[in-house]
Scaffold this motif. Sequence first.
Motif, PDB file in Angstrom:
ATOM      1  N   PHE A 149      -1.651  18.743  -7.727  1.00 51.68           N
ATOM      2  CA  PHE A 149      -1.520  17.819  -8.854  1.00 51.68           C
ATOM      3  C   PHE A 149      -1.598  16.359  -8.438  1.00 51.68           C
ATOM      4  CE2 PHE A 149       0.487  21.748 -10.405  1.00 51.68           C
ATOM      5  CZ  PHE A 149      -0.418  22.003 -11.430  1.00 51.68           C
ATOM      6  N   ALA A 150      -1.633  16.126  -7.144  1.00 51.65           N
ATOM      7  CA  ALA A 150      -1.939  14.771  -6.676  1.00 51.65           C
ATOM      8  C   ALA A 150      -3.431  14.489  -6.787  1.00 51.65           C
ATOM      9  CB  ALA A 150      -1.479  14.597  -5.231  1.00 51.65           C
ATOM     10  N   TYR A 151      -4.217  15.545  -7.015  1.00 49.19           N
ATOM     11  CA  TYR A 151      -5.680  15.402  -7.112  1.00 49.19           C
ATOM     12  C   TYR A 151      -6.184  16.053  -8.389  1.00 49.19           C
ATOM     13  CZ  TYR A 151      -5.130  14.215  -2.197  1.00 49.19           C
ATOM     14  OH  TYR A 151      -4.730  13.627  -1.030  1.00 49.19           O
ATOM     15  N   GLY A 152      -5.450  15.874  -9.479  1.00 50.13           N
ATOM     16  CA  GLY A 152      -5.897  16.373 -10.769  1.00 50.13           C
ATOM     17  C   GLY A 152      -5.924  17.877 -10.874  1.00 50.13           C
ATOM     18  N   GLY A 153      -5.111  18.574 -10.065  1.00 50.93           N
ATOM     19  CA  GLY A 153      -5.047  20.021 -10.121  1.00 50.93           C
ATOM     20  C   GLY A 153      -6.062  20.731  -9.249  1.00 50.93           C
ATOM     21  N   THR A 154      -6.751  20.010  -8.401  1.00 47.17           N
ATOM     22  CA  THR A 154      -7.744  20.620  -7.520  1.00 47.17           C
ATOM     23  C   THR A 154      -7.067  21.555  -6.527  1.00 47.17           C
ATOM     24  OG1 THR A 154      -9.115  18.641  -7.689  1.00 47.17           O
ATOM     25  CG2 THR A 154      -9.606  20.149  -5.887  1.00 47.17           C
ATOM     26  N   VAL A 155      -7.483  22.813  -6.488  1.00 45.60           N
ATOM     27  CA  VAL A 155      -6.856  23.789  -5.594  1.00 45.60           C
ATOM     28  C   VAL A 155      -7.072  23.402  -4.135  1.00 45.60           C
ATOM     29  CG1 VAL A 155      -6.939  26.183  -4.798  1.00 45.60           C
ATOM     30  CG2 VAL A 155      -6.973  25.679  -7.248  1.00 45.60           C
ATOM     31  N   SER A 156      -8.293  23.047  -3.807  1.00 44.09           N
ATOM     32  CA  SER A 156      -8.598  22.591  -2.448  1.00 44.09           C
ATOM     33  C   SER A 156      -8.709  21.075  -2.479  1.00 44.09           C
ATOM     34  CB  SER A 156      -9.910  23.204  -1.958  1.00 44.09           C
ATOM     35  OG  SER A 156     -10.180  22.807  -0.636  1.00 44.09           O
ATOM     36  N   PRO A 157      -7.766  20.355  -1.857  1.00 41.06           N
ATOM     37  CA  PRO A 157      -7.803  18.891  -1.920  1.00 41.06           C
ATOM     38  C   PRO A 157      -9.118  18.338  -1.384  1.00 41.06           C
ATOM     39  CG  PRO A 157      -5.728  19.652  -0.978  1.00 41.06           C
ATOM     40  CD  PRO A 157      -6.624  20.849  -1.066  1.00 41.06           C
ATOM     41  N   PRO A 158      -9.613  17.270  -1.961  1.00 40.18           N
ATOM     42  CA  PRO A 158     -10.866  16.686  -1.480  1.00 40.18           C
ATOM     43  C   PRO A 158     -10.685  16.012  -0.127  1.00 40.18           C
ATOM     44  CG  PRO A 158      -9.868  15.274  -3.134  1.00 40.18           C
ATOM     45  CD  PRO A 158      -9.044  16.528  -3.085  1.00 40.18           C
ATOM     46  N   VAL A 159     -11.786  15.790   0.559  1.00 38.86           N
ATOM     47  CA  VAL A 159     -11.752  15.034   1.814  1.00 38.86           C
ATOM     48  C   VAL A 159     -11.346  13.597   1.499  1.00 38.86           C
ATOM     49  CG1 VAL A 159     -13.056  14.273   3.825  1.00 38.86           C
ATOM     50  CG2 VAL A 159     -13.575  16.480   2.772  1.00 38.86           C
ATOM     51  N   ASP A 160     -10.324  13.113   2.182  1.00 43.98           N
ATOM     52  CA  ASP A 160      -9.810  11.765   1.931  1.00 43.98           C
ATOM     53  C   ASP A 160     -10.329  10.836   3.022  1.00 43.98           C
ATOM     54  OD1 ASP A 160      -8.264   9.690   0.843  1.00 43.98           O
ATOM     55  OD2 ASP A 160      -6.621  10.116   2.227  1.00 43.98           O
ATOM     56  N   ARG A 161     -11.543  10.326   2.844  1.00 41.38           N
ATOM     57  CA  ARG A 161     -12.125   9.407   3.815  1.00 41.38           C
ATOM     58  C   ARG A 161     -11.624   8.003   3.510  1.00 41.38           C
ATOM     59  NH1 ARG A 161     -16.634  12.454   2.122  1.00 41.38           N
ATOM     60  NH2 ARG A 161     -17.287  14.026   3.654  1.00 41.38           N
ATOM     61  N   ALA A 162     -10.869   7.444   4.431  1.00 37.73           N
ATOM     62  CA  ALA A 162     -10.292   6.120   4.172  1.00 37.73           C
ATOM     63  C   ALA A 162      -9.993   5.424   5.490  1.00 37.73           C
ATOM     64  CB  ALA A 162      -9.014   6.245   3.344  1.00 37.73           C
ATOM     65  N   ALA A 163     -10.133   4.121   5.491  1.00 42.67           N
ATOM     66  CA  ALA A 163      -9.702   3.275   6.607  1.00 42.67           C
ATOM     67  C   ALA A 163      -8.774   2.192   6.059  1.00 42.67           C
ATOM     68  CB  ALA A 163     -10.901   2.664   7.324  1.00 42.67           C
ATOM     69  N   THR A 164      -9.324   1.295   5.261  1.00 44.79           N
ATOM     70  CA  THR A 164      -8.536   0.206   4.684  1.00 44.79           C
ATOM     71  C   THR A 164      -7.961   0.614   3.332  1.00 44.79           C
ATOM     72  OG1 THR A 164      -9.938  -1.429   5.769  1.00 44.79           O
ATOM     73  CG2 THR A 164      -8.614  -2.194   3.910  1.00 44.79           C
ATOM     74  N   ARG A 165      -6.712   0.261   3.092  1.00 48.17           N
ATOM     75  CA  ARG A 165      -6.094   0.410   1.783  1.00 48.17           C
ATOM     76  C   ARG A 165      -5.707  -0.986   1.272  1.00 48.17           C
ATOM     77  NH1 ARG A 165      -5.228   5.595   0.509  1.00 48.17           N
ATOM     78  NH2 ARG A 165      -5.236   7.122   2.231  1.00 48.17           N
ATOM     79  N   ILE A 166      -5.826  -1.193  -0.031  1.00 52.48           N
ATOM     80  CA  ILE A 166      -5.475  -2.491  -0.606  1.00 52.48           C
ATOM     81  C   ILE A 166      -4.243  -2.341  -1.491  1.00 52.48           C
ATOM     82  CG2 ILE A 166      -7.836  -3.381  -0.502  1.00 52.48           C
ATOM     83  CD1 ILE A 166      -8.103  -2.753  -3.483  1.00 52.48           C
ATOM     84  N   PHE A 167      -3.547  -3.467  -1.739  1.00 55.12           N
ATOM     85  CA  PHE A 167      -2.264  -3.461  -2.426  1.00 55.12           C
ATOM     86  C   PHE A 167      -2.237  -4.573  -3.465  1.00 55.12           C
ATOM     87  CE2 PHE A 167      -1.867  -1.838   1.829  1.00 55.12           C
ATOM     88  CZ  PHE A 167      -1.133  -0.667   1.664  1.00 55.12           C
ATOM     89  N   PRO A 168      -1.507  -4.353  -4.554  1.00 53.90           N
ATOM     90  CA  PRO A 168      -1.479  -5.371  -5.613  1.00 53.90           C
ATOM     91  C   PRO A 168      -0.647  -6.595  -5.253  1.00 53.90           C
ATOM     92  CG  PRO A 168      -0.066  -3.523  -6.192  1.00 53.90           C
ATOM     93  CD  PRO A 168      -0.808  -3.125  -4.960  1.00 53.90           C
ATOM     94  N   ASP A 169       0.362  -6.408  -4.345  1.00 53.60           N
ATOM     95  CA  ASP A 169       1.216  -7.545  -3.990  1.00 53.60           C
ATOM     96  C   ASP A 169       1.959  -7.226  -2.688  1.00 53.60           C
ATOM     97  OD1 ASP A 169       3.469  -5.875  -4.717  1.00 53.60           O
ATOM     98  OD2 ASP A 169       3.101  -6.439  -6.806  1.00 53.60           O
ATOM     99  N   LEU A 170       2.728  -8.202  -2.206  1.00 54.91           N
ATOM    100  CA  LEU A 170       3.445  -8.035  -0.942  1.00 54.91           C
ATOM    101  C   LEU A 170       4.542  -6.984  -1.039  1.00 54.91           C
ATOM    102  CD1 LEU A 170       3.738 -11.736   0.298  1.00 54.91           C
ATOM    103  CD2 LEU A 170       2.250  -9.932   1.175  1.00 54.91           C
ATOM    104  N   ASP A 171       5.162  -6.857  -2.208  1.00 53.46           N
ATOM    105  CA  ASP A 171       6.198  -5.834  -2.369  1.00 53.46           C
ATOM    106  C   ASP A 171       5.621  -4.438  -2.147  1.00 53.46           C
ATOM    107  OD1 ASP A 171       8.127  -7.692  -2.856  1.00 53.46           O
ATOM    108  OD2 ASP A 171       8.013  -7.520  -5.058  1.00 53.46           O
ATOM    109  N   ALA A 172       4.409  -4.228  -2.614  1.00 50.74           N
ATOM    110  CA  ALA A 172       3.773  -2.925  -2.429  1.00 50.74           C
ATOM    111  C   ALA A 172       3.509  -2.645  -0.955  1.00 50.74           C
ATOM    112  CB  ALA A 172       2.471  -2.860  -3.219  1.00 50.74           C
ATOM    113  N   ILE A 173       3.116  -3.687  -0.212  1.00 46.89           N
ATOM    114  CA  ILE A 173       2.912  -3.517   1.233  1.00 46.89           C
ATOM    115  C   ILE A 173       4.230  -3.186   1.914  1.00 46.89           C
ATOM    116  CG2 ILE A 173       2.344  -4.750   3.358  1.00 46.89           C
ATOM    117  CD1 ILE A 173       0.130  -6.149   1.900  1.00 46.89           C
ATOM    118  N   THR A 174       5.296  -3.875   1.512  1.00 49.61           N
ATOM    119  CA  THR A 174       6.610  -3.608   2.099  1.00 49.61           C
ATOM    120  C   THR A 174       7.038  -2.177   1.844  1.00 49.61           C
ATOM    121  OG1 THR A 174       7.264  -5.925   1.823  1.00 49.61           O
ATOM    122  CG2 THR A 174       9.031  -4.297   2.110  1.00 49.61           C
ATOM    123  N   ARG A 175       6.828  -1.678   0.622  1.00 52.14           N
ATOM    124  CA  ARG A 175       7.183  -0.299   0.306  1.00 52.14           C
ATOM    125  C   ARG A 175       6.354   0.684   1.132  1.00 52.14           C
ATOM    126  NH1 ARG A 175       7.274  -2.429  -4.941  1.00 52.14           N
ATOM    127  NH2 ARG A 175       5.197  -1.575  -5.388  1.00 52.14           N
TER     128      ARG A 175
END
Length: 442
Positions: A72-98
């Motif tokens: 349910f983190a992927y819309g109910g997909t039984v087999s989770p999709p490949v999560d290709r990621a390097a950089t993640r972005i954040f809306p504000d500094l509080d989000a980075i702290t969390r």
Amino acid sequence: MQSAADDPAPALSRTRSGGLSPRARHAGRPRRSRAHPSATSHDHSGQHRRSDERTVFVKIDTLAVTAGRHPFAYGGTVSPPVDRAATRIFPDLDAITRAHSTGKLSDFLGSRGPDQAAEAVAALEGPEAVVTLTSSGMSALTATFLTVLRQGDHLVLPDSVFGPTREVAENLLARLGITCSYYPPLASAAEFRAVLRPETRLVLTESPGSNTFEVQDIPMIVANAHAAGALVAIDNSWATPVFFRPLDFGIDFSISAATKYLAGHSDLILGTIATRADWAKPVQDMLRLMGDTPGADDAWLLARGLRTLPLRMRQHDASTRRVLAALSGRPSVRRLLHPTQPDCPGHAFWRRDFSGASGLFGLLMDPMPDETLNTFLAALELFKLGYSWGGFESLILPVAPDPARKLLSSPEGTLLRLHVGLEDPDDLIADLDRAFQVLKKD
């Protein structure tokens, strides 16, 4: 080794369900307890909802199918999709702290796929297990050594150890001022204690041993090593946690080449380190310093392979016993080196400690000149020449015990290493029969 990201760190996950004794490790019944991470539910936004009152399933087939999947983190997909990621972005500094506060690097950098694969492996390794993915089996061994050992420390290894592991001990570790010694894989308690020194910090086991398949007395080794203040690690690639759960026996580090049975499809290179919580962070820190980062695609392939691991291991076991029975008694066969065989070194330890056996074994035959050996191998159609075992395919390879062995003598004859894959055992036996008929005519 795969290339590293700018700020690499391995995936880390731990189980939280109740434990099983070594004798009952595969016979547990569903019960109510703290929820295993795989039992944690999600709403459609991907947020975790605690479900501590849910039944926690501990049978290994169920764990293999369910652990590390969060549909349910992927819309109910039984087999989770490949999560290709390097950089993640954040809306504000509080989000980075969390994100930083969770202690998981993938919450602010890199793919979350390796976390899910590590979570699934941890469920199989046992309730105390914290699993870290690495880019190969050898990197898992090396990282364990470098995590535990410092200049002036002493490492103890079985003389039947995998050749590249010996090279790491005698080359890389020697440069760092770390010494090593070897013990007979079937050492008595007194013989094993004689190898230990005041500065011994780590003991490695490999059960069964490389190419000659000696099964070690793990409880004896653990008891004596711990009494001397040393930690114990094992290369568990042969048995996998399906047939032997090292942490249940007091071992401190369970290391596997996930390239082999854990993945099972001969299409990736990864390793795993399972340990308890107190050593998880040091292992993770060492792998970051090594720049060791498993890729998202390989992690996804590993997670896929784990879903069928218990099923595959039982088939490898059953088919191998059929093949061994067909090989037994042939005039040119001198010995079958597989822990299920009563004359295999350490067979009694295997019967006591393991719940099954995998498909890799040694076939010791009468001495053959190269020309005859080539004729025998060329007659095989299903058993292919190849190195990295543990996949669905059957393999065969002429091998020789490591010439650097110091305590063990080499068996006399031509030694072949066979891996029984997932083909029909009748066909595999027929394939070997044809090769033996050619050998008889030669």
